[in-house]
Design an enzyme around this catalytic site. Structure first.
Site, PDB file in Angstrom:
ATOM      1  N   GLU A 433       0.828  -1.192   0.000  1.00 38.89           N
ATOM      2  CA  GLU A 433       0.000   0.000   0.000  1.00 38.89           C
ATOM      3  C   GLU A 433       0.876   1.260   0.000  1.00 38.89           C
ATOM      4  OE1 GLU A 433      -1.557   0.409   3.871  1.00 38.89           O
ATOM      5  OE2 GLU A 433      -2.505   2.329   3.471  1.00 38.89           O
ATOM      6  N   ASP A 508      -2.490   0.621  10.435  1.00 39.19           N
ATOM      7  CA  ASP A 508      -3.472   1.600  10.920  1.00 39.19           C
ATOM      8  C   ASP A 508      -4.832   1.300  10.285  1.00 39.19           C
ATOM      9  OD1 ASP A 508      -3.199   2.355   8.316  1.00 39.19           O
ATOM     10  OD2 ASP A 508      -2.297   4.309   8.721  1.00 39.19           O
ATOM     11  N   ASP A 510      -6.581   2.754   7.866  1.00 38.74           N
ATOM     12  CA  ASP A 510      -6.582   2.726   6.410  1.00 38.74           C
ATOM     13  C   ASP A 510      -5.966   1.441   5.883  1.00 38.74           C
ATOM     14  OD1 ASP A 510      -7.857   5.030   6.039  1.00 38.74           O
ATOM     15  OD2 ASP A 510      -6.117   6.201   5.331  1.00 38.74           O
TER      16      ASP A 510
END
Ligand code: 0RA
Length: 643
Positions: A433, A508, A510
């Site tokens: 990511e 986290d 996200d």
């Protein structure tokens, strides 16, 4: 999910190796390598013991000889499985010269050798038999009620403590097996009431009229599962949070050449298919001949009906498999004499004759239902026609991509930093990511066998998107192309370019959302990747703890507490929280998360396909209320979603 399993220690010399490969028989073999028989020695393995014993009782129910099963987790960690079947025979078995009871309890796979059981679970993941449970229990007691008497035999670690004894009279028949899993094998593993309950619930759906009661005396909980409608109830349960197209599931039940074929189906407004197939109550995760027969019947009957009733004009093409499966929830259950479970994970039914048996049963039953329920038929056909339209749009989207040269062609996406190794078995793909984390990963990796695919922000929620929308989403296309194996029905495992596909996201909110989106995509469109153990989740550290010149990486809050407790005396302790992968240098990322020598990977595993289907739907679907309820109930597990 399970931890990567450490490979067995290498033998020190040839003599030792020769001894190692000696074929170990029976109890010793099971105790030495429990994983080979029950998969693992953690909570999963413990559950496996319960299922093994319960499956024997289920066999009795499938033979029509048992109506109730009681499973109890006792205060002292013993487990009791009781049924009201015929009771295990206690007469002497001619070839082993032992009682049938002792043979069942001590000889591997003995169950199948006895008469009387028509639809026995043999082979497959289950069905290794009661003797395995016996060998892995510090003690086990069998109590049989039969011919007006109560018989009993006791074992320690699988060894009989004496013969079968008459211990009283009996007014009914049945078998009770009580056992204490061996702590030297299972350590502190504890069974989970909810997980076992959900599995027993499925077994109750699959055996109409069977009542299964599960009780946990450790927390005073009890559940009873009994479904008069059998798998019809299963389909209702699967569709419980969905908008359905027709009120009542369609139910088909026929016996063809001795094989019992049952199917239940109901369409909903979604895009994904939720079909689950079972052979002798074993969930066949990779389908097989029963599923193929069902699908081919479904396509045929719906086309015939649509043509005959002018939903399809003469010049319009037939509906194809994909069209009739969009928004379909179905259970296919067959019960047959000698099931052959095939494939690496034994998740596929192989018996060739079953395809035509299922096909003829479903063609007949479904055609009849549509004739008798034209309203249902209309709603179903309209849904399929809608799907066909969507497919046409998807094809156009796909053609566009192919023209531009990415999907299903040799051109790899530009963002992919590929590895030099070409043998897929040695290659790993990190799906990462965020561009900055992607940068560190590219720099830190071993470029010989590790490829990096950085994603830009959120990926599409495939649970809510039509097929054409999904295929026109850049990030999804890039993943499909990089893996090289196609998707959905065209997925071909032999073309997979990396045998380890590793999701690496920030620790986290996200990051966990993106991970869930990715898992949803893989679960819905590349289930075989998961079922064959190719999907993993990287475990980056959460903290770095510094004390003086030393530092160490810590991967969980619990570990942090332990480390800090150990450092109590030190004067200067500094705890640094790592939220994003981008906060680590390339070298740190390699050391903590990517180096095969030191990293931990979680392997993604679907333990209960129906439950996973429900979880993804609730997490990613349209309806807000059930999602809210789910997140409230599972706040902890959602944070670290395990499927
Ligand atoms: C062998 C033969 C028969 C029944 C069973 C085993 C049996 C095993 C288990 C294990 C748990 N509960 C069980 N119930 C039965 C057939 C017996 C007959 O023909 O009477």
């Amino acid at each position: 999910m399970t931890q990567d399993k450490p490979s067995p220690a290498k033998p020190k010399n040839n003599a030792a190796r020769a001894k190692d490969i000696q074929v170990l028989e029976g109890r010793e073999a099971v105790r030495r390598r429990p994983g080979m028989y029950i998969g693992s020695t953690d909570q999963h393995g413990l559950h496996h013991l319960v299922y093994e014993i319960t499956y024997n009782s289920i066999d009795e129910a499938m033979a029509g000889c048992c109506t109730n099963i009681w499973v109890t987790f006792c205060q002292d960690n013993t487990i009791r499985v009781e049924d009201n079947g015929r009771g295990i025979p206690v007469d002497i078995h001619p070839s082993t010269k032992l009682t049938a009871l002792e043979t069942v309890m001590t000889v591997l796979h003995a169950g199948a050798k006895f008469g009387g059981h028509i639809y026995q679970v043999s082979g497959g993941l289950h069905g290794v038999g009661a003797s395995v449970v016996n060998a892995l229990s510090s003690w086990l007691t069998v109590n049989v009620r039969r011919d007006g008497k109560q018989y009993q035999q006791e074992y320690k670690k699988g060894i009989p403590r004496g013969g079968v004894e008459v211990v009283g009279e009996a007014s009914d028949t049945g078998t009770t097996i009580t056992f204490l899993p061996d702590q030297t094998i299972f350590g502190e593993a504890k069974s989970d009431f909810n997980t076992v309950s959900e599995h027993l619930r499925e077994l109750a759906y699959l055996n109409k009229g069977l009542e299964i009661c599960i009780r946990d005396e450790r927390k005073d909980e009890e559940r009873t599962f009994y479904f008069e409608g059998g798998i019809t109830g299963f389909v209702r349960h699967l569709n419980r949070n969905r908008v359905v197209r027709h009120r009542r599931p369609i139910y088909i039940s026929r016996t063809v050449n001795g094989t019992i074929v049952e199917a239940a189906l109901q369409y909903n407004d979604g895009f994904s298919e939720s079909s689950f197939s079972f052979a002798n109550c074993v969930n066949t995760l990779d389908g097989g001949t029963h599923l193929t027969g069902f699908r081919s019947a479904l396509t045929r009957v719906l086309n015939d009906y649509a043509r005959k009733n002018k939903f399809l004009k003469d010049d319009e093409p037939n509906l194809i498999g994909e069209d009739v499966r969009e928004g379909l929830t179905a259970i296919i259950s067959v019960k047959l004499a000698e099931p052959q479970f095939e494939g690496q994970t034994k998740g596929k039914l192989g018996n060739p004759e079953i395809k035509s048996h299922v096909e003829s049963a479903v063609v007949e039953g479904l055609a009849l239902h549509l004739e008798e329920h034209p309203d249902d038929a209309k709603k179903i056909i309209e849904k399929c026609l809608l799907a066909a339209k969507g497919r046409e749009a998807a094809r156009k989207a796909r053609d566009l991509i192919v023209k531009r040269g990415s999907l299903e062609t040799a051109t790899l996406p530009g963002k992919l930093a590929d590895c030099s190794e070409k043998e897929p078995a040695h290659c790993e793909l990190y799906i990462v990511e965020g561009p900055s984390a992607g940068g560190s990963a590219k720099e830190g990796r071993n470029r010989r066998f590790q490829a990096i695919l950085p994603l830009r922000g959120k990926i599409l929620n495939v649970e809510k998107a039509s097929p054409d929308k999904m295929l026109s989403h850049e990030e999804i296309r890039v993943i499909i192309t990089a893996l090289g194996a196609g998707i959905d029905d065209e997925f071909d495992l032999s073309r997979l370019r990396y045998h380890r596909v590793i999701l690496m996201t920030d620790a986290d909110v996200d990051g966990s959302h993106i991970r869930t989106l990715l898992l949803t995509f893989f679960f819905r469109h590349m289930a075989e990747l998961i079922n064959n153990g190719h999907l993993y989740i990287a475990q980056p550290p959460l903290y770095r703890i510094k004390s003086g010149k030393q530092h160490q990486w810590v991967y969980s809050d619990q570990e942090k507490e332990e480390v800090l407790a150990g450092l109590k005396e030190s004067r200067k302790v500094e705890v640094q929280r790592y939220k994003g992968l981008g906060e680590m240098s390339a070298e740190q990322l390699w050391d903590t998360t990517m180096n095969p020598e030191t990293r931990t990977l979680l392997q993604v595993e679907v333990e209960d396909a129906a439950k996973a289907d429900h979880i993804f739907h609730v997490l990613m679907g349209d309806e807000v209320p059930p999602r809210k309820a789910f997140i409230q109930a599972h706040a902890k597990s959602v944070k670290n979603l395990d499927i």
